[in-house]
Design a protein around this motif. Structure first.
Motif, PDB file in Angstrom:
ATOM      1  N   VAL A   1      -9.530 -18.730 -15.684  1.00  0.00           N
ATOM      2  CA  VAL A   1      -9.072 -18.754 -17.072  1.00  0.00           C
ATOM      3  C   VAL A   1      -7.632 -18.249 -17.135  1.00  0.00           C
ATOM      4  N   GLU A   2      -6.800 -18.982 -17.831  1.00  0.00           N
ATOM      5  CA  GLU A   2      -5.394 -18.598 -17.982  1.00  0.00           C
ATOM      6  C   GLU A   2      -5.276 -17.191 -18.568  1.00  0.00           C
ATOM      7  N   GLY A   3      -4.478 -16.348 -17.907  1.00  0.00           N
ATOM      8  CA  GLY A   3      -4.260 -14.995 -18.396  1.00  0.00           C
ATOM      9  C   GLY A   3      -5.337 -14.001 -18.042  1.00  0.00           C
ATOM     10  N   ALA A   4      -6.296 -14.384 -17.189  1.00  0.00           N
ATOM     11  CA  ALA A   4      -7.395 -13.482 -16.835  1.00  0.00           C
ATOM     12  C   ALA A   4      -6.907 -12.244 -16.105  1.00  0.00           C
ATOM     13  N   VAL A   5      -5.777 -12.378 -15.382  1.00  0.00           N
ATOM     14  CA  VAL A   5      -5.175 -11.244 -14.685  1.00  0.00           C
ATOM     15  C   VAL A   5      -3.980 -10.754 -15.498  1.00  0.00           C
ATOM     16  N   ILE A   6      -3.966  -9.472 -15.824  1.00  0.00           N
ATOM     17  CA  ILE A   6      -2.901  -8.877 -16.644  1.00  0.00           C
ATOM     18  C   ILE A   6      -1.837  -8.283 -15.721  1.00  0.00           C
ATOM     19  N   ARG A   7      -0.635  -8.789 -15.836  1.00  0.00           N
ATOM     20  CA  ARG A   7       0.460  -8.332 -14.971  1.00  0.00           C
ATOM     21  C   ARG A   7       1.535  -7.578 -15.747  1.00  0.00           C
ATOM     22  N   ASP A   8       1.360  -7.430 -17.056  1.00  0.00           N
ATOM     23  CA  ASP A   8       2.315  -6.718 -17.901  1.00  0.00           C
ATOM     24  C   ASP A   8       2.011  -5.217 -17.827  1.00  0.00           C
ATOM     25  N   PRO A   9       2.888  -4.397 -17.223  1.00  0.00           N
ATOM     26  CA  PRO A   9       2.598  -2.965 -17.078  1.00  0.00           C
ATOM     27  C   PRO A   9       2.333  -2.260 -18.394  1.00  0.00           C
ATOM     28  N   LYS A  10       3.066  -2.614 -19.441  1.00  0.00           N
ATOM     29  CA  LYS A  10       2.884  -1.958 -20.742  1.00  0.00           C
ATOM     30  C   LYS A  10       1.493  -2.238 -21.302  1.00  0.00           C
ATOM     31  N   LEU A  11       1.066  -3.481 -21.242  1.00  0.00           N
ATOM     32  CA  LEU A  11      -0.254  -3.844 -21.743  1.00  0.00           C
ATOM     33  C   LEU A  11      -1.346  -3.172 -20.914  1.00  0.00           C
ATOM     34  N   ALA A  12      -1.190  -3.176 -19.599  1.00  0.00           N
ATOM     35  CA  ALA A  12      -2.184  -2.527 -18.738  1.00  0.00           C
ATOM     36  C   ALA A  12      -2.275  -1.038 -19.042  1.00  0.00           C
ATOM     37  N   ALA A  13      -1.131  -0.402 -19.289  1.00  0.00           N
ATOM     38  CA  ALA A  13      -1.118   1.035 -19.600  1.00  0.00           C
ATOM     39  C   ALA A  13      -1.828   1.317 -20.916  1.00  0.00           C
ATOM     40  N   GLU A  14      -1.612   0.480 -21.927  1.00  0.00           N
ATOM     41  CA  GLU A  14      -2.292   0.655 -23.207  1.00  0.00           C
ATOM     42  C   GLU A  14      -3.810   0.543 -23.043  1.00  0.00           C
TER      43      GLU A  14
ATOM     44  N   HIS B   1      -5.626  -3.885  -9.065  1.00  0.00           N
ATOM     45  CA  HIS B   1      -5.781  -4.756  -7.902  1.00  0.00           C
ATOM     46  C   HIS B   1      -4.515  -4.719  -7.047  1.00  0.00           C
ATOM     47  N   GLY B   2      -4.648  -4.166  -5.851  1.00  0.00           N
ATOM     48  CA  GLY B   2      -3.487  -3.948  -5.005  1.00  0.00           C
ATOM     49  C   GLY B   2      -2.853  -5.185  -4.435  1.00  0.00           C
ATOM     50  N   ASP B   3      -3.552  -6.335  -4.465  1.00  0.00           N
ATOM     51  CA  ASP B   3      -2.976  -7.563  -3.908  1.00  0.00           C
ATOM     52  C   ASP B   3      -2.031  -8.254  -4.889  1.00  0.00           C
ATOM     53  N   GLU B   4      -2.017  -7.805  -6.140  1.00  0.00           N
ATOM     54  CA  GLU B   4      -1.131  -8.428  -7.125  1.00  0.00           C
ATOM     55  C   GLU B   4       0.313  -7.944  -6.937  1.00  0.00           C
ATOM     56  N   PRO B   5       1.311  -8.829  -7.075  1.00  0.00           N
ATOM     57  CA  PRO B   5       2.709  -8.403  -6.938  1.00  0.00           C
ATOM     58  C   PRO B   5       3.136  -7.380  -7.988  1.00  0.00           C
ATOM     59  N   SER B   6       2.401  -7.315  -9.086  1.00  0.00           N
ATOM     60  CA  SER B   6       2.700  -6.375 -10.170  1.00  0.00           C
ATOM     61  C   SER B   6       1.999  -5.036  -9.998  1.00  0.00           C
ATOM     62  N   ALA B   7       1.241  -4.845  -8.916  1.00  0.00           N
ATOM     63  CA  ALA B   7       0.357  -3.688  -8.786  1.00  0.00           C
ATOM     64  C   ALA B   7       1.095  -2.360  -8.868  1.00  0.00           C
ATOM     65  N   VAL B   8       2.215  -2.233  -8.188  1.00  0.00           N
ATOM     66  CA  VAL B   8       2.925  -0.953  -8.169  1.00  0.00           C
ATOM     67  C   VAL B   8       3.467  -0.623  -9.557  1.00  0.00           C
ATOM     68  N   ALA B   9       4.063  -1.614 -10.212  1.00  0.00           N
ATOM     69  CA  ALA B   9       4.596  -1.399 -11.560  1.00  0.00           C
ATOM     70  C   ALA B   9       3.470  -1.056 -12.532  1.00  0.00           C
TER      71      ALA B   9
ATOM     72  N   ASP C   1       0.814  -1.211   0.000  1.00  0.00           N
ATOM     73  CA  ASP C   1       0.000   0.000   0.000  1.00  0.00           C
ATOM     74  C   ASP C   1       0.849   1.264   0.000  1.00  0.00           C
ATOM     75  N   GLU C   2       1.924   1.262   0.759  1.00  0.00           N
ATOM     76  CA  GLU C   2       2.749   2.470   0.867  1.00  0.00           C
ATOM     77  C   GLU C   2       3.332   2.865  -0.483  1.00  0.00           C
ATOM     78  N   ALA C   3       3.785   1.870  -1.262  1.00  0.00           N
ATOM     79  CA  ALA C   3       4.363   2.166  -2.574  1.00  0.00           C
ATOM     80  C   ALA C   3       3.293   2.486  -3.609  1.00  0.00           C
ATOM     81  N   LEU C   4       2.082   1.983  -3.406  1.00  0.00           N
ATOM     82  CA  LEU C   4       1.008   2.173  -4.382  1.00  0.00           C
ATOM     83  C   LEU C   4       0.319   3.532  -4.235  1.00  0.00           C
ATOM     84  N   LEU C   5       0.234   4.037  -3.018  1.00  0.00           N
ATOM     85  CA  LEU C   5      -0.520   5.265  -2.772  1.00  0.00           C
ATOM     86  C   LEU C   5      -0.084   6.465  -3.611  1.00  0.00           C
ATOM     87  N   PRO C   6       1.206   6.668  -3.892  1.00  0.00           N
ATOM     88  CA  PRO C   6       1.569   7.842  -4.694  1.00  0.00           C
ATOM     89  C   PRO C   6       1.021   7.830  -6.122  1.00  0.00           C
ATOM     90  N   PHE C   7       0.628   6.655  -6.622  1.00  0.00           N
ATOM     91  CA  PHE C   7       0.173   6.547  -8.008  1.00  0.00           C
ATOM     92  C   PHE C   7      -1.348   6.648  -8.151  1.00  0.00           C
TER      93      PHE C   7
END
Length: 258
Positions: free
Chosen positions: A183-196, A225-233, A23-29
């Motif tokens: 379903v495989e791939g239902a959660v997107i962890r690629d920052p570039k794809l999420a940004a697009e 989703h803040g519980d994902e390890p990729s959330a901050v990125a 949470d601490e790292a995510l809040l600034p974004f």
């Protein structure tokens, strides 16, 4: 006029000795925090710490009520009477309001968690029960909803302001509902794809299903989703991409939800 959007994250999902997310790292974004209220995750100390930090970052605070399902993290479907569900939502919203008072701030919105959110999107009884719980506690609260779902219709019926949500880190089905996490791939962890995806949702008001179907949807707020390890990125990449596209990211109460 410049385009604006809200960026929210589901947060405060640690419990006791267990830390979930960063949470601490995510809040600034992000500009809004959906705070777990002790049923699927969270506890009074975690809630107090998060609302205090959110206040200091100028982040608006929302209740994130879920099923009473700590073991399943609120992601198991539970059938219950609409009246009981309504009280369960009101109970959790009230709990967060109490902790927000300690920080000298207030709750501005409500977003159901996990399976409760998914079920309410397709179940009028659940959607109305959540809405009635919100309206009884504070009719000024914003109901965060999946666009063109039973939740959005419930908000309209009850006269509640609705914030229509897009998910930058989840796949969609052709009907506009979220793809099951099974379903495989239902959660997107690629920052570039999420940004697009975030830029498309903000500028084009459009989501694309996992089969390529383009769905026009009004989007007021984007979720990470803040519980994902990729959330901050992911959140950092989304903020950078939105800024590059000329989209201002604001707290949820500053959005025009008319």
């Amino acid at each position: 006029m410049a385009r604006t959007i809200n960026l929210n994250a589901d947060m405060g999902e640690g419990f006791g000795a267990y830390a979930i997310g960063n949470d601490e790292a995510l809040l600034p974004f992000v500009r809004s925090a959906n705070v777990a209220c002790g049923f699927h995750a969270g506890d009074p100390t975690v809630m107090h710490d998060l609302v205090t930090r959110a206040r200091d970052h100028g982040v608006s605070i929302g209740a994130h009520p879920g099923f009473n399902d700590l073991w399943g993290f609120g992601r198991r479907r539970i059938q219950m009477a609409a009246r009981d569900l309504e009280y369960m939502v009101a109970y959790q919203v009230g709990a967060l309001q109490g902790l927000a008072a300690y920080a000298g701030t207030r709750v501005t919105h409500v977003k159901a968690h996990g399976s409760l959110y998914l079920m309410a999107a397709e179940d009028e009884g659940y959607a109305m029960a959540i809405g009635r719980g919100i309206k009884t506690v504070d009719p000024a609260l914003i109901y965060v909803v999946l666009p063109e779902s039973d939740m959005e219709r419930a908000a309209a019926t009850l006269g509640l302001r609705a914030a229509r949500e897009g998910f930058v880190d989840r796949l969609y089905e052709d009907d506009g509902n979220l793809t099951s996490r099974k379903v495989e791939g239902a959660v997107i962890r690629d920052p570039k794809l999420a940004a697009e995806r975030a830029v498309r949702m903000a500028l084009d008001q459009e989501v694309v299903s996992r089969h390529g179907k383009r769905l026009k949807r009004r989007i007021d707020t984007l979720c990470v989703h803040g519980d994902e390890p990729s959330a901050v990125a992911v959140a950092g990449a989304v903020r950078d991409a939105l800024a590059a596209a000329g989209v201002a990211v604001v707290p949820l109460p500053e959005m025009d939800l008319a």
